[in-house]
Write an enzyme that holds these catalytic residues in place. Structure first.
Site, mmCIF file in Angstrom:
data_model
loop_
_atom_site.group_PDB
_atom_site.id
_atom_site.type_symbol
_atom_site.label_atom_id
_atom_site.label_comp_id
_atom_site.label_asym_id
_atom_site.label_seq_id
_atom_site.Cartn_x
_atom_site.Cartn_y
_atom_site.Cartn_z
ATOM 1 N N GLU A 40 0.819 -1.211 0.000
ATOM 2 C CA GLU A 40 0.000 0.000 0.000
ATOM 3 C C GLU A 40 0.853 1.261 0.000
ATOM 4 O O GLU A 40 0.523 2.251 -0.658
ATOM 5 C CB GLU A 40 -0.946 -0.004 1.204
ATOM 6 N N TYR A 123 -6.187 6.243 4.942
ATOM 7 C CA TYR A 123 -6.278 5.248 3.877
ATOM 8 C C TYR A 123 -5.443 4.013 4.184
ATOM 9 O O TYR A 123 -5.919 2.879 4.083
ATOM 10 C CB TYR A 123 -5.845 5.825 2.525
ATOM 11 N N ASP A 141 -9.170 6.027 -1.314
ATOM 12 C CA ASP A 141 -8.122 6.704 -2.075
ATOM 13 C C ASP A 141 -8.753 7.355 -3.300
ATOM 14 O O ASP A 141 -9.984 7.442 -3.417
ATOM 15 C CB ASP A 141 -7.007 5.715 -2.456
#
Length: 374
Positions: A40, A123, A141
């Site tokens: 991520e 996020y 996102d």
């Protein structure tokens, strides 16, 4: 505000579509929260195709929380080289060290604990908690905001914090019991593969039938996003200082300051131009020589222009002119031994793997190497 029928249709059809169409990505083959965390962070502002080989190399080199936590920072930055946004790598390692020390190497499964780690925003925490631990946390996102803006016809500027709050609340409501891991990945996948920024593939979209933006003919107009300021240009003159004698075939590099932009990374010596326009090459070379002599107490003898290039950050873009140069006599005291500042090094092509560079400087040195081998 949004009908339960529209929301249920979205969630069920999206999950069904994902089971058939999801991509086989390396970080999806494991529920390891450490691997998901790395992926991520790498995927922020970077394309999936670019990330895949970096992800493989990174987890090969740092396969566990302990391995990354105890690694020298320069090794981490070198493994990150080419991905850009190096503060991501530093923050990642700093947070992983905290996990190693405070949580016995186990990535926290609580919102409060994981959100307190350095560099872990809403996020990233939502992605890790939902994908690795299947907790019903939203992971909002740009892809997700685009999909939700279109499907629910949300005409708010997605750059505003208030709009993100709306999106996070809505995304949380869409997660059906026990589906958080698949749902959030499905939502990201839809935005990446179907509901794309331009020319969305509406006819293949699993939720097209109830998409409010398509019904209103606004799928191309959404999301609303205030344009960011373009990066500010900075002119920088670069000295490609070539070695002679025992340093033949090498270049002189220096380490950047301990804090600030690209902290502690290595680069070719360069200076920022005070003006907004270049001078003649002769004048540029003289100004470069004088600036390095003043700032670094290093004397160079510029020889000729080598190439133009640029390096783009989110907020600035370096417009760079590169000049070949030799180390000047000022760096050779009466003893005849060469002197350079402690944060300088002579390196050759075989040494580049040992130093973390912003990609632009690697390109310059590779260009020089290819030219000399031709």
């Amino acid at each position: 505000m949004y009908s339960e029928e529209q929301k249920m249709y979205f969630s069920k059809n999206l999950l069904d579509w994902y089971q058939t169409h999801k991509r086989d990505l390396p970080w999806r083959r494991s529920k390891n929260p450490y691997y998901i965390w790395i992926s991520e962070v790498m995927l922020q502002q970077t394309r999936v195709d670019t990330v895949i080989p970096y992800f493989h190399r990174f987890i090969d080199q740092f396969p566990t929380v302990e391995a990354l936590a105890t690694a020298p920072e320069e090794n981490v930055l070198k493994a990150w080289e080419g991905l850009g946004y190096y503060s991501r790598a530093r923050n990642l390692q700093s947070a992983v060290r905290e996990v190693h020390e405070r949580y016995d190497g186990v990535v926290p499964a609580s919102k409060e604990d994981i959100s307190a780690l350095k560099g872990v925003g809403p996020y990233t925490s939502g992605a890790i908690l939902s994908i690795a631990y299947n907790k019903p946390e939203p992971a909002v996102d740009g892809n997700v905001m685009r999909v939700l803006s279109r499907y629910f016809l949300i005409e708010e500027d997605i750059m505003k914090p208030s709009t993100r709050t709306i999106m996070e609340k809505l995304a949380r409501e869409l997660i059906l019991d026990g589906t958080a891991s698949d749902f959030n990945q499905a939502l990201m996948e839809l935005g990446a593969m179907v509901c794309t920024p331009r020319s969305p593939h509406c006819l293949t979209c699993p939720v097209m039938a109830h998409c409010s933006a398509r019904e209103a003919g606004m799928e191309e107009a959404l999301p609303i996003k205030k344009k960011a300021k373009p990066p500010r240009p900075e002119l920088r003159a670069v000295a490609l200082i070539e070695g002679t004698g025992e340093h033949a075939g090498k270049w002189l590099i220096r380490q950047r300051p301990q804090e600030g932009l690209l902290a502690r990374m290595w680069e070719l010596p360069h200076v920022e131009w005070a003006t907004t326009a270049w001078q003649s090459d002769e004048d540029n070379q003289e100004a470069l020589r004088a600036a390095l002599a003043e700032q670094e107490q290093i004397g160079i003898q510029p020889e000729d222009w080598f190439m133009d290039t640029e390096h783009i950050f989110s907020h600035i873009v370096w417009k760079m002119k590169v000049y070949r140069a030799k180390l000047g006599d000022a760096n050779r005291p009466s003893t005849g031994e060469e002197w350079i500042p402690f944060h300088y090094r002579w390196v050759g092509p075989e040494d580049l793997q040992n130093y973390a560079f912003p990609n632009v400087f690697v390109r310059i040195m590779r260009e020089w190497q290819e030219g000399n081998e031709a």
